[in-house]
Design a protein around this motif. Sequence first.
Motif, PDB file in Angstrom:
ATOM      1  N   ALA A   3       1.097  -0.835  -0.243  1.00  0.00           N
ATOM      2  CA  ALA A   3      -0.123  -0.096  -0.230  1.00  0.00           C
ATOM      3  C   ALA A   3       1.419   1.294   0.001  1.00  0.00           C
ATOM      4  CB  ALA A   3      -0.896   0.107   1.384  1.00  0.00           C
ATOM      5  N   GLU A   4       2.373   1.555   0.965  1.00  0.00           N
ATOM      6  CA  GLU A   4       2.731   2.192   1.045  1.00  0.00           C
ATOM      7  C   GLU A   4       3.595   3.214  -0.126  1.00  0.00           C
ATOM      8  OE1 GLU A   4       6.246   4.209   3.673  1.00  0.00           O
ATOM      9  OE2 GLU A   4       5.081   1.973   4.356  1.00  0.00           O
ATOM     10  N   SER A   5       3.914   1.909  -1.010  1.00  0.00           N
ATOM     11  CA  SER A   5       4.758   2.027  -1.717  1.00  0.00           C
ATOM     12  C   SER A   5       4.091   2.360  -3.193  1.00  0.00           C
ATOM     13  CB  SER A   5       5.207   0.515  -2.658  1.00  0.00           C
ATOM     14  OG  SER A   5       6.150   0.353  -1.771  1.00  0.00           O
ATOM     15  N   LEU A   6       2.186   1.915  -3.101  1.00  0.00           N
ATOM     16  CA  LEU A   6       1.702   2.102  -4.684  1.00  0.00           C
ATOM     17  C   LEU A   6       2.084   4.172  -3.858  1.00  0.00           C
ATOM     18  CD1 LEU A   6      -0.701  -1.181  -4.446  1.00  0.00           C
ATOM     19  CD2 LEU A   6       1.397  -0.432  -5.987  1.00  0.00           C
ATOM     20  N   ALA A   7       1.535   3.893  -3.235  1.00  0.00           N
ATOM     21  CA  ALA A   7       0.249   4.612  -2.466  1.00  0.00           C
ATOM     22  C   ALA A   7       1.670   6.139  -3.171  1.00  0.00           C
ATOM     23  CB  ALA A   7       0.447   5.720  -1.528  1.00  0.00           C
ATOM     24  N   TRP A   8       3.597   5.836  -3.057  1.00  0.00           N
ATOM     25  CA  TRP A   8       4.538   6.510  -2.888  1.00  0.00           C
ATOM     26  C   TRP A   8       4.145   6.678  -5.237  1.00  0.00           C
ATOM     27  CZ3 TRP A   8       8.903   4.741  -6.573  1.00  0.00           C
ATOM     28  CH2 TRP A   8       9.800   5.744  -6.685  1.00  0.00           C
TER      29      TRP A   8
END
Length: 323
Positions: free
Chosen positions: A309-314
């Motif tokens: 989730a964090e990587s996709l948000a980035w």
Amino acid sequence: MVPVIAYFGPPGTFTEMALDAALAAHDPALGGLDLSSDVTKVDASSPAATIAMVRSGEADYGCVPIESSLEGSVPATMDALVPPARSGIDGRVQVFAETVLDIAFAIAATGPLAPEDVRTIAAYPVAAAQVRQSVAKLFPNAEFVTSGSNAAAALDVASGKTDAAVTTGLAAGLSDLTVIADGVCDAKEATTRFLVLGRPAVPTRRTGTDRTSVILDLSNEPGSLMHAMNEFASRGIDLTRIESRPQRDEAEGRAIAGRYRFFLDAVGHIDDAAVAEALAALHRRCERVVYVGSWPAVRTTGSAPPDHAESLAWIDSLRQGEV
């Protein structure tokens, strides 16, 4: 309309018991299975016949054994899960649920028998392999006679074909047999895992303790299996089962020498980004990928896939020009 559910029968098998357990445990909130009303159970002669009924539309769902903790996977089920070549979505079946039964057998006869008087015992081959040592101690004069299922073994006794049967308590009762030994199994805590499947539909919702299964046909070149498994490993996805079965020439009904297909179970759900990425990469790399399903695992092993989730948000922020 009342759903029809086929199962590997006849009535009284562990598979019918597993189906009843799966129905009792079904959570409608997870989707996948449309069991909003009562069901009609129909027995089939084999795992392959059960899956064929689902594939043809004769049954809405099916229940089949897939894995024994003592004997490993059930080859007949594995082979039947493979859709015919070029059949597309019409030939694929999809798993929506599983259940695990603790397995111990009843030895049943038409009436009380002294151990030395038991000369023949009907048994399904998978069952015979799980009780061979125990039966040798309990009934030293007995020989196994192959039967088509655990319930069919009880019918063999009722029809006078054998002295006794390795069966279930349910099947013994249905055939009016007397249980002369109960709880028989060579290993403690033996279990069998069963699948509930239907035609392709939206998968059961992600729970966080899920299993995803695929069947792979790989190119016949060095490293093809390693590259396929690396699609999971490089994304931190645990594989809990890797098995091969010979590929078959469907037109001629024979195995293709030297060619195998691979059955992989992974921890996670198609809605986990890491799992979806791995499946997409396999689709690009493999000759054929058959998605068997994503569903809640009854007994989980391995680690959950990483949360992207964090990587996709980035990535999304980069697309929006925010970072």
